[in-house]
Design a protein around this motif. Sequence first.
Motif, short mmCIF file in Angstrom:
data_model
loop_
_atom_site.label_atom_id
_atom_site.label_comp_id
_atom_site.label_asym_id
_atom_site.label_seq_id
_atom_site.Cartn_x
_atom_site.Cartn_y
_atom_site.Cartn_z
N VAL A 185 69.64 81.32 -50.91
CA VAL A 185 68.90 82.76 -51.22
C VAL A 185 70.15 83.40 -50.77
O VAL A 185 71.64 82.74 -50.61
CB VAL A 185 68.84 82.58 -48.89
N ALA A 186 70.44 84.93 -51.87
CA ALA A 186 71.45 85.07 -52.22
C ALA A 186 70.79 86.08 -50.44
O ALA A 186 70.25 86.65 -50.17
CB ALA A 186 70.80 86.28 -53.76
N PRO A 187 72.93 87.06 -50.33
CA PRO A 187 72.99 87.91 -49.77
C PRO A 187 72.08 89.13 -49.54
O PRO A 187 72.28 89.99 -50.76
CB PRO A 187 74.50 87.84 -49.28
N LYS A 188 71.51 89.54 -48.70
CA LYS A 188 70.87 91.01 -48.75
C LYS A 188 71.52 92.06 -48.86
O LYS A 188 72.94 91.60 -48.94
CB LYS A 188 70.08 90.91 -47.23
N LYS A 189 71.24 92.81 -49.94
CA LYS A 189 71.99 93.88 -50.28
C LYS A 189 71.54 95.33 -48.78
O LYS A 189 70.50 95.18 -48.98
CB LYS A 189 71.98 94.46 -51.83
N LEU A 190 72.42 95.86 -48.55
CA LEU A 190 72.58 96.85 -47.65
C LEU A 190 71.85 98.10 -48.29
O LEU A 190 71.69 98.42 -49.41
CB LEU A 190 73.85 97.38 -46.84
N SER A 191 70.68 98.59 -47.83
CA SER A 191 70.40 99.88 -48.43
C SER A 191 71.17 101.34 -48.51
O SER A 191 72.17 101.07 -47.78
CB SER A 191 69.19 100.65 -47.74
N PRO A 192 70.76 102.10 -49.10
CA PRO A 192 72.16 102.82 -49.33
C PRO A 192 72.00 103.90 -48.20
O PRO A 192 72.72 104.30 -47.86
CB PRO A 192 71.42 104.00 -50.92
N GLU A 193 71.37 103.99 -47.10
CA GLU A 193 71.03 104.20 -46.21
C GLU A 193 71.66 104.25 -44.90
O GLU A 193 72.84 105.00 -44.72
CB GLU A 193 70.11 105.29 -45.58
N VAL A 194 71.70 102.80 -45.04
CA VAL A 194 72.50 102.23 -44.27
C VAL A 194 74.51 102.25 -44.72
O VAL A 194 74.99 102.19 -43.63
CB VAL A 194 71.90 100.68 -43.63
N THR A 195 74.41 102.42 -46.12
CA THR A 195 75.86 101.95 -46.33
C THR A 195 76.12 103.27 -46.11
O THR A 195 77.05 103.63 -45.30
CB THR A 195 75.51 102.15 -47.27
N ALA A 196 75.57 104.81 -46.01
CA ALA A 196 75.87 106.02 -45.78
C ALA A 196 76.10 106.31 -43.98
O ALA A 196 77.27 106.35 -44.13
CB ALA A 196 74.91 106.69 -46.45
N HIS A 197 75.16 105.57 -43.79
CA HIS A 197 75.67 105.65 -42.38
C HIS A 197 77.35 104.68 -41.48
O HIS A 197 77.67 105.49 -41.35
CB HIS A 197 74.20 104.82 -41.18
N TRP A 198 77.07 103.76 -42.30
CA TRP A 198 78.54 102.90 -41.59
C TRP A 198 79.52 104.29 -42.29
O TRP A 198 80.71 104.01 -41.72
CB TRP A 198 78.56 101.78 -42.31
N GLU A 199 80.09 104.21 -43.95
CA GLU A 199 80.46 105.43 -43.62
C GLU A 199 80.67 106.39 -43.25
O GLU A 199 82.17 107.22 -42.93
CB GLU A 199 80.32 105.97 -45.18
N LYS A 200 79.86 107.27 -42.75
CA LYS A 200 80.05 108.18 -41.75
C LYS A 200 80.46 107.65 -40.20
O LYS A 200 81.88 109.12 -39.96
CB LYS A 200 79.14 109.11 -41.88
N MET A 201 80.24 106.66 -40.30
CA MET A 201 80.50 106.05 -38.63
C MET A 201 81.96 105.73 -38.45
O MET A 201 83.51 106.53 -38.07
CB MET A 201 79.71 105.37 -37.78
N VAL A 202 82.59 105.30 -39.66
CA VAL A 202 83.72 104.99 -39.97
C VAL A 202 85.25 105.81 -40.17
O VAL A 202 85.90 105.93 -39.28
CB VAL A 202 84.33 103.55 -41.22
N GLN A 203 84.66 106.64 -41.32
CA GLN A 203 85.16 107.45 -41.53
C GLN A 203 85.68 108.55 -40.48
O GLN A 203 86.48 109.44 -40.93
CB GLN A 203 84.74 108.21 -43.07
N THR A 204 84.78 108.78 -39.75
CA THR A 204 85.00 110.27 -38.90
C THR A 204 85.77 109.73 -37.28
O THR A 204 85.81 110.97 -36.61
CB THR A 204 83.92 110.55 -38.47
N THR A 205 86.24 108.26 -37.67
CA THR A 205 86.81 107.49 -36.51
C THR A 205 88.26 106.94 -37.00
O THR A 205 88.66 106.87 -38.13
CB THR A 205 86.09 106.54 -35.86
#
Length: 147
Positions: A73-93
């Motif tokens: 089983v190949a690891p699941k790729k995160l959706s672009p929305e989830v990746t964008a949410h991660w970037e927003k949360m991490v970059q604002t901190t």
Amino acid sequence: MIMEQIQAGSSVESACRKCKTVTDHHVVVMLDDKIGKVQCKVCSGKHAYRPPKEEPLPKAPRVKKAAAGKKAVAPKKLSPEVTAHWEKMVQTTPQENMLPYSMSGAFQPGDVISHTTFGPGYVQQFIKPNMIEVLFQDSVKKLRCCA
């Protein structure tokens, strides 16, 4: 050339596990025409006769096979929305406001943590009794923490 018949009391070479090598042994027990037990002349250990082995052949590297009927089983790729949410949360901190992850740490949803292996992550939820679900750049992982 006359071969000496092996009997109890004869001297033979045998693999000794206590000495971890092939050493001289006294034959202690004969079973029909076969050597049963021997006693090491070095460590005095008694054990079943183990004939000295030839040099073992080098083993070929093992190749892992997928379990029968199961596909890798190949690891699941995160959706672009989830990746964008991660970037927003991490970059604002700011880096100094990120909590260093440790298993003994206490975390809440919304915290941004810094993991030594996975990098910065956003705590999505607390799972009772002592787990957190963390969104990292490439995956979501469950990590242990204090309650």
